[in-house]
Scaffold this motif. Structure first.
Motif, short mmCIF file in Angstrom:
data_model
loop_
_atom_site.label_atom_id
_atom_site.label_comp_id
_atom_site.label_asym_id
_atom_site.label_seq_id
_atom_site.Cartn_x
_atom_site.Cartn_y
_atom_site.Cartn_z
N THR A 62 0.78 -0.96 0.04
CA THR A 62 -0.20 -0.18 0.06
C THR A 62 0.91 1.31 -0.09
O THR A 62 0.48 2.16 -0.82
CB THR A 62 -0.96 -0.09 1.12
OG1 THR A 62 -1.69 -1.12 1.31
CG2 THR A 62 -1.92 1.24 1.09
N PRO A 63 1.98 1.31 0.67
CA PRO A 63 2.83 2.64 0.70
C PRO A 63 3.49 2.97 -0.67
O PRO A 63 3.66 4.06 -0.83
CB PRO A 63 3.84 2.51 1.97
CG PRO A 63 3.17 1.34 2.79
CD PRO A 63 2.44 0.42 1.83
N LEU A 64 3.36 1.98 -1.61
CA LEU A 64 4.01 2.18 -2.76
C LEU A 64 2.94 2.95 -3.91
O LEU A 64 3.75 3.36 -4.84
CB LEU A 64 4.63 0.99 -3.26
CG LEU A 64 5.78 0.21 -2.33
CD1 LEU A 64 6.08 -1.03 -2.99
CD2 LEU A 64 6.95 1.16 -2.23
N ILE A 65 2.02 2.91 -3.45
CA ILE A 65 0.71 3.24 -4.46
C ILE A 65 1.02 4.45 -4.94
O ILE A 65 0.82 5.07 -5.81
CB ILE A 65 -0.65 2.96 -3.90
CG1 ILE A 65 -0.63 1.58 -3.64
CG2 ILE A 65 -1.63 3.65 -4.75
CD1 ILE A 65 -0.58 0.48 -4.94
N ASP A 68 3.67 4.57 -7.62
CA ASP A 68 3.26 4.01 -8.63
C ASP A 68 1.96 3.23 -8.53
O ASP A 68 1.79 2.11 -7.97
CB ASP A 68 4.34 2.73 -8.98
CG ASP A 68 4.31 1.84 -10.30
OD1 ASP A 68 3.18 2.37 -10.89
OD2 ASP A 68 5.00 0.99 -10.61
N PRO A 69 0.93 4.05 -9.16
CA PRO A 69 -0.41 3.74 -9.12
C PRO A 69 -0.65 2.24 -9.75
O PRO A 69 -1.87 1.52 -9.64
CB PRO A 69 -1.25 4.53 -9.57
CG PRO A 69 -0.45 5.39 -10.45
CD PRO A 69 0.97 5.23 -9.94
N GLU A 70 0.28 1.80 -10.36
CA GLU A 70 0.02 0.35 -11.28
C GLU A 70 0.36 -0.81 -10.31
O GLU A 70 0.05 -1.87 -10.50
CB GLU A 70 1.03 0.25 -12.51
CG GLU A 70 0.42 1.64 -13.29
CD GLU A 70 0.20 1.15 -14.88
OE1 GLU A 70 0.39 0.26 -15.03
OE2 GLU A 70 -0.53 2.21 -15.42
#
Length: 174
Positions: A62-65, A68-70
């Motif tokens: 989740t923190p990476l969204i 990079d929303p993909e």
């Protein structure tokens, strides 16, 4: 069990973790791990990092969204995981670790892996992972083997950060 992250220098980070053989307190442990991971805003946490020498880790992408929303959202526990196959294709990524705060280094790892693990009901799952999920899985799996990402650096890079590691070791919490 601690509610703090165990840092570099603590002996528990160098032990090979013990398999989980029963579901006793599993849900409580996983919930506590997710609570700590959320507080620290991390993307992965292995039980040895909170002082428990057991073969379990969690991943939360989740923190990476925001970056990079993909990225697929994964919020899952992996119990008694193993890596069955490694691809020959490699990928590099700037890794960090909650147990080694403030240090980030480029680490090369296999780009794809085939894994097996038990889910929360202790049912066996096999899966092929790639991308960031494969990266996090390998990083956290290493914790269960007593390996830290800094062990995967070439000797020159490790030498360049050795004073930072020694400083962390002196202030490590058990």
């Amino acid at each position: 069990m601690t509610s703090r992250i165990v840092t570099y220098g603590s002996p528990v980070l160098r032990k090979i973790a013990e398999p989980i053989t029963e579901n006793t307190e599993l849900e409580q442990t996983v919930n506590r791990m997710f609570s700590i991971l959320d507080k620290e805003e991390g993307i992965g946490l292995a039980a040895p990092q909170i002082g428990i020498s057991k073969r379990i880790f969690i991943i939360d992408t989740t923190p990476l969204i925001n970056d990079d929303p993909e990225i697929e959202i994964i919020r899952q526990a992996f119990i008694n995981p193993s890596i069955i196959e490694y691809s020959s294709e490699k990928s590099i990524y700037n890794e960090g670790c909650l147990s080694i705060p403030g240090i980030y280094e480029i680490v090369e790892r296999p780009a794809h892996i085939k894994v097996s693990f038990s889910d929360m009901e202790l049912k066996l799952v096999e899966k092929v992972l790639s991308g960031i999920e494969a990266r996090i899985f390998q990083h956290e799996f290493d914790h269960l083997e007593g390996i830290l990402f800094t062990d995967r650096l070439d000797p020159m890079r490790k030498l360049l950060i050795s004073s930072k590691l020694k400083k962390l070791q002196k202030s490590s919490r058990i």
